[in-house]
Design a protein around this motif. Structure first.
Motif, short mmCIF file in Angstrom:
data_model
loop_
_atom_site.label_atom_id
_atom_site.label_comp_id
_atom_site.label_asym_id
_atom_site.label_seq_id
_atom_site.Cartn_x
_atom_site.Cartn_y
_atom_site.Cartn_z
N HIS A 172 -1.70 5.10 6.92
CA HIS A 172 -3.10 5.59 7.40
C HIS A 172 -3.15 5.65 8.84
O HIS A 172 -2.52 5.02 9.68
CB HIS A 172 -4.03 4.44 7.16
N ASP A 211 0.87 -1.23 -0.09
CA ASP A 211 0.05 -0.04 -0.02
C ASP A 211 1.01 1.26 0.11
O ASP A 211 1.70 1.36 0.96
CB ASP A 211 -0.91 0.02 1.20
N GLU A 253 0.36 4.01 0.71
CA GLU A 253 -0.14 5.16 1.53
C GLU A 253 -0.02 4.79 2.96
O GLU A 253 -0.46 3.48 3.25
CB GLU A 253 -1.40 5.77 1.42
N ALA A 302 -7.02 -4.66 5.84
CA ALA A 302 -5.80 -5.13 4.77
C ALA A 302 -6.69 -6.20 4.07
O ALA A 302 -6.87 -7.24 4.59
CB ALA A 302 -4.79 -5.65 5.81
#
Length: 81
Positions: free
Chosen positions: A49, A45, A47, A59
């Motif tokens: 969070h 990913d 990014e 996920a």
């Protein structure tokens, strides 16, 4: 960061700036922030969070997920529905 394996159904109490690693394999996993503030980084990913109380991250693919407490935090890890 501790090397303990965190599995779905786990309840985590993380002190400020501590981290736990979650190995996501077959089923999606939901990380829910109950109290505090955490940074969630998931393999693959692009990014990161930030979760605050009442927010969650799912996920949905295999890989490692790292949950880092930005302050004392309470987090639940469970299978995503």
């Amino acid at each position: 960061m501790t090397n303990e394996r965190t599995t779905p159904g786990a309840e985590l109490f993380l002190p400020d700036w501590s981290a736990r690693s979650i190995d996501v394999r077959r089923r999606p996993v939901r990380v829910v922030c109950i109290d505090g503030e955490v940074l969630v980084t998931a393999e693959g990913d692009p990014e990161d969070h930030v979760l605050e109380p009442g927010t969650a991250f799912v996920a949905d693919h295999s890989g490692r997920v790292v949950v880092t407490a930005l302050r004392d935090s309470h987090v639940e890890v469970r299978e995503a529905a």
